[in-house]
Design an enzyme around this catalytic site. Structure first.
Site, PDB file in Angstrom:
ATOM      1  N   HIS A  19      47.080  37.772  41.183  1.00 29.54           N
ATOM      2  CA  HIS A  19      45.814  37.483  41.878  1.00 29.54           C
ATOM      3  C   HIS A  19      46.032  36.973  43.303  1.00 29.54           C
ATOM      4  CE1 HIS A  19      43.620  38.357  38.306  1.00 29.54           C
ATOM      5  NE2 HIS A  19      44.135  37.354  37.620  1.00 29.54           N
ATOM      6  N   ASP A  67      47.749  43.760  32.972  1.00 27.67           N
ATOM      7  CA  ASP A  67      47.083  42.505  32.631  1.00 27.67           C
ATOM      8  C   ASP A  67      45.599  42.805  32.345  1.00 27.67           C
ATOM      9  OD1 ASP A  67      47.642  39.294  33.244  1.00 27.67           O
ATOM     10  OD2 ASP A  67      45.543  39.875  33.568  1.00 27.67           O
ATOM     11  N   HIS A  77      43.172  41.287  33.500  1.00 22.45           N
ATOM     12  CA  HIS A  77      42.382  41.072  34.714  1.00 22.45           C
ATOM     13  C   HIS A  77      42.887  41.953  35.861  1.00 22.45           C
ATOM     14  CE1 HIS A  77      42.359  37.357  32.270  1.00 22.45           C
ATOM     15  NE2 HIS A  77      41.058  37.470  32.484  1.00 22.45           N
ATOM     16  N   ASP A 133      47.278  39.194  28.128  1.00 23.36           N
ATOM     17  CA  ASP A 133      45.983  38.629  27.772  1.00 23.36           C
ATOM     18  C   ASP A 133      45.026  39.714  27.275  1.00 23.36           C
ATOM     19  OD1 ASP A 133      46.072  39.628  30.340  1.00 23.36           O
ATOM     20  OD2 ASP A 133      45.404  37.768  31.310  1.00 23.36           O
TER      21      ASP A 133
END
Ligand SMILES: [Zn+2]
Length: 756
Positions: free
Chosen positions: A392, A426, A428, A515
């Site tokens: 991120h 991931d 996200h 995740d």
């Protein structure tokens, strides 16, 4: 046959006997060596710290426990280097491969110790320093041997100054950088040389002499002498640890421990993964080494880097400051007070400034780069097990538990050596990685993630974000629904892999978030352990040298087993041998007809064979060099070299080849030395066709039996199955041949009449 093991001390009768034999070899091979030094070896092993070097004694033993050779490596933990004190084999045993195997093992040991380089002395090949042609020839042979591994004398220093003026053959100081892309700095090498002169030579070298030698080191970083013997020096040859996956763990991560309730990005994540990895037997720990900050600054704005360093230091370790004001207006006016400025550099309120965050974040980058170096050096897979995560973090901003974008720093580092694809799996969206490479065409970024309409980071990850400028078309987002089946995910992944294949990357960087797992507190999907295994297989099968960088994954109860299953699948997929292993007929099979076959070797084949074996991904850098050398030898000596070749070309490019030849001293027995197929063509039946044609050609050249060696490791099961299907029979298994637990398996086939 021999095996190499470490002798820790002389406490057991077997080890005491081994040391005695080592001493005998030393007396025989180095008659001028001080007797005290030889007698002192057991004492040094018993009390290492007294000598400020930690000795590592490695011996090569045959089946009767006879020592055939040994190496004595000295580790200086304070200065992070190794010094190879002795490497020798039994008199009359040179050429048996023991020297090479020992040196390989020495490099492996040094790499595991996380040192910046391996130093040792070699007598000179310069006529001015070594006037006797007979001695000079031996010296040259030794330097040539080490040059194959990328080890060469350090240039432009006075190290090769005789202590007694007028003496001849003063040694060079040779450095093996162990595949590290950057050579060490001047001050580092000065400290190393001072340590060698003081600790090893003690009173032999007067202080003025030491001073002169140390001061003569001026290059910064130091330079190695140009290659003299090996035409194409290995770019970065690192030892492979018997096919295991190097894992680099950010050991300093746990100081970064945010104790607020519900802060899921916690140290226990790494511990949970490590516990499972240790049980898998698939990994070897590799210590991280520290890299210069410029690697971070290559992908992050210097102001962000400076801000994080100063703000973390100012806030200290006893509290955490969370950004809470974000400059939607007046973004060009950073506030003066550092913690208040956090929002200027941050995308959310999850990522605290804290005195421990800085060293943990830098440590994570070091791990990613250390693992990247392993991939660069020829390892097929490497794993940076790090936290804090990175994907991120954007060029100018941190956030989402991330400070520096570990995967992006590593991808940029690798991009200097070839095209890179980053695949982010991931849950996200990897907004940081996308943003950092958005303008670039040499690094493709692909992300599969929960749709931003419901998933963090909400403002990016949409399908229409495709890159701009030179990078147009080089970013692919595949946003996925809140609930999805394993089949849906698999289809999306296959689409991503297709896009990656079109990019023809030399390296794949995998931003690996777990995740996506069922029950993850930050996700909505249902991946289970078997899904992760399948996912790993799919990615591994693509055949790219792959760096895996840990991102998210917060359900600690299943995190470890999911990661383990993923890597087991990845290794399985990656270990598909160069020859095809699946019978699945594909439309591409028809393409086999446009293959051009030839058995004459041309000058350009040396390069294409090297490239092909390198991209096949299953061979070590040394094996790649050997493959190239066989071509050279064939070019020089023709069929007298004993090497027959069969090359398959498609569209003017080498798509596969085989090398075989008569086994000296046998009647009509041939060895199949190599069979390699371009990884992108591995399921098109080319391997089978190569084998069939090689058998026919060997038979035409007089062979009645063909032998082939392979490994007994699990990863080679597909290769063994391939030979079995082609009518080969296992005729021998030599346990521990390549390495402890890694047997050599020999297959043979009697060549019958059914060949054209
Ligand atoms: Zn995530």
């Amino acid at each position: 046959m021999f095996r190499i093991r470490q002798v820790p001390d002389d406490n057991s009768p077997a080890n005491a006997a081994a040391i005695q034999q080592v001493q005998q070899i030393l007396r025989a091979q180095f008659p001028l060596l001080d007797a005290q030094e030889i007698d002192g070896i057991p004492a040094k092993l018993r009390d290492p710290l007294k000598y400020r070097f930690r000795p590592v004694l490695l011996v090569a033993e045959d089946a009767e426990d006879r020592i055939r050779g040994f190496a004595l490596l000295l580790h200086a933990p304070d200065l992070h280097f190794c010094y190879l004190d002795f490497i020798a084999s039994l008199p009359g045993r040179s050429g048996s491969g023991i020297g090479g195997a020992l040196y390989e093992r020495v490099r492996e040991q040094a790499a595991r110790l996380g040192v910046h380089g391996l130093y040792f002395e070699c007598l000179p090949d310069d006529p001015a320093l070594s006037p006797d042609p007979q001695i000079r020839k031996q010296n040259a042979a030794r330097l040539r041997f080490y040059e194959r591994w990328g080890a060469r004398p350090i240039a432009n220093t006075a190290y090769e100054t005789p202590v007694t003026p007028g003496d001849d053959n003063p040694p060079y100081l040779v450095l093996d950088p162990l595949g590290h892309a950057d050579l060490p700095r001047r001050d580092q090498v000065r400290a190393v040389v001072a340590a060698i002169l003081e600790r090893k030579y003690g009173e032999l070298c007067p202080p003025e002499y030491n001073h002169r030698v140390i001061e003569s080191i001026q290059d910064d970083p130091v330079q190695l002498r140009a290659p003299h013997y090996v035409k194409v020096p290995p770019r970065a040859v690192l030892p492979r640890i018997a096919g295991r996956i190097p894992v680099v763990v950010n050991t300093g991560h746990d100081i970064h421990h945010v104790r607020e309730r519900g802060y899921v990005e916690a140290p226990v994540r790494v511990a949970a993964i490590l516990r499972e990895l240790e049980h898998s037997g698939l990994f070897d720990r590799q210590e991280p080494r520290h890299f210069a900050e410029r690697h971070i600054r290559a992908v992050h704005d210097g102001r962000l880097v400076d801000f994080l360093r100063r703000a973390c230091a100012q806030v200290g370790t006893s509290r955490s400051v969370y950004p809470y004001v974000f400059p939607i207006r007046n973004a060009a006016r950073p506030p003066k007070e550092l913690p208040l400025r956090a929002g200027y550099f941050c995308i959310d309120t999850f990522t605290p400034i804290n005195g421990n965050a800085w060293p943990a974040a830098v440590g994570a980058v070091d791990c990613a780069l250390t693992a990247a170096e392993r991939v660069l050096g020829g390892d097929r897979l490497a794993y940076a097990l790090v936290r804090p995560p990175g994907h991120h973090a954007e060029r100018h901003a941190f956030g989402g538990f991330c400070y520096f974008n570990n995967a992006a720093v590593a991808a940029h580092f690798l991009s200097r050596y070839g095209r890179v694809a980053v695949l982010d799996i991931d849950y996200h969206h990897g907004n940081g990685t996308q943003e950092i490479f958005y303008h670039r065409s040499d690094v493709l970024t692909v992300s599969l993630h929960g749709h931003p309409s419901f998933a963090y980071p909400y403002f990016s990850g949409f399908r229409d974000e495709e890159g701009v400028g030179a990078g147009a078309g080089c970013n692919l987002n595949i946003p996925l629904p809140e609930n999805l089946t394993a089949e849906q995910y698999r289809a999306a992944l296959e689409k991503a892999l297709k896009r990656i294949a079109r990019h023809h990357p030399a390296f794949l960087v995998l931003a690996a978030g777990f995740d996506t797992a069922a029950g993850d507190p930050t996700g909505t999907w249902q991946h289970r352990v078997q899904d992760f295994r399948t996912l790993g297989q799919l990615i591994g099968k693509q055949g790219y040298p792959t760096l895996v960088v840990q991102e998210g994954g917060y359900r600690v109860r299943t995190l470890g087993s999911n990661v383990r299953a993923f890597f087991e699948g990845l290794a399985q997929g990656a270990a598909q041998p160069a020859a095809p292993v699946e019978r699945r007929r594909e439309k591409r099979d028809a393409g086999a007809t446009d293959i051009h076959w030839r058995d004459e070797v041309t000058a350009t084949d040396a390069d294409s064979v090297r490239d092909l074996t390198a991209t096949a991904g299953v061979f070590s850098s040394d094996e790649v060099l050997i493959a190239e050398e066989l071509v050279q030898e064939r070019l020089q000596k023709g069929l007298d070299s004993g090497y027959h070749f069969l090359l398959a070309e498609q569209g003017g490019r080498l798509a596969g080849y085989a090398c075989f030849g008569p086994i000296p001293g046998t009647a009509q027995r041939f060895d199949l030395y190599w069979i390699v197929v371009d990884p992108t063509r591995q399921r098109a039946g080319l391997g089978r066709e190569l084998l069939r044609r090689s058998e026919a050609a060997a038979q035409a050249a007089g062979a009645t039996h063909l032998f082939v060696d392979t490994s007994g490791r699990h990863a080679y099961a597909p290769a063994r199955a391939f030979y079995r299907r082609a009518g080969y029979r296992k005729v021998a298994e030599l346990p521990d041949f390549f390495h402890d637990g890694d047997a050599k398996v020999i297959f043979a086939k009697r060549l019958g009449k059914n060949h054209p």
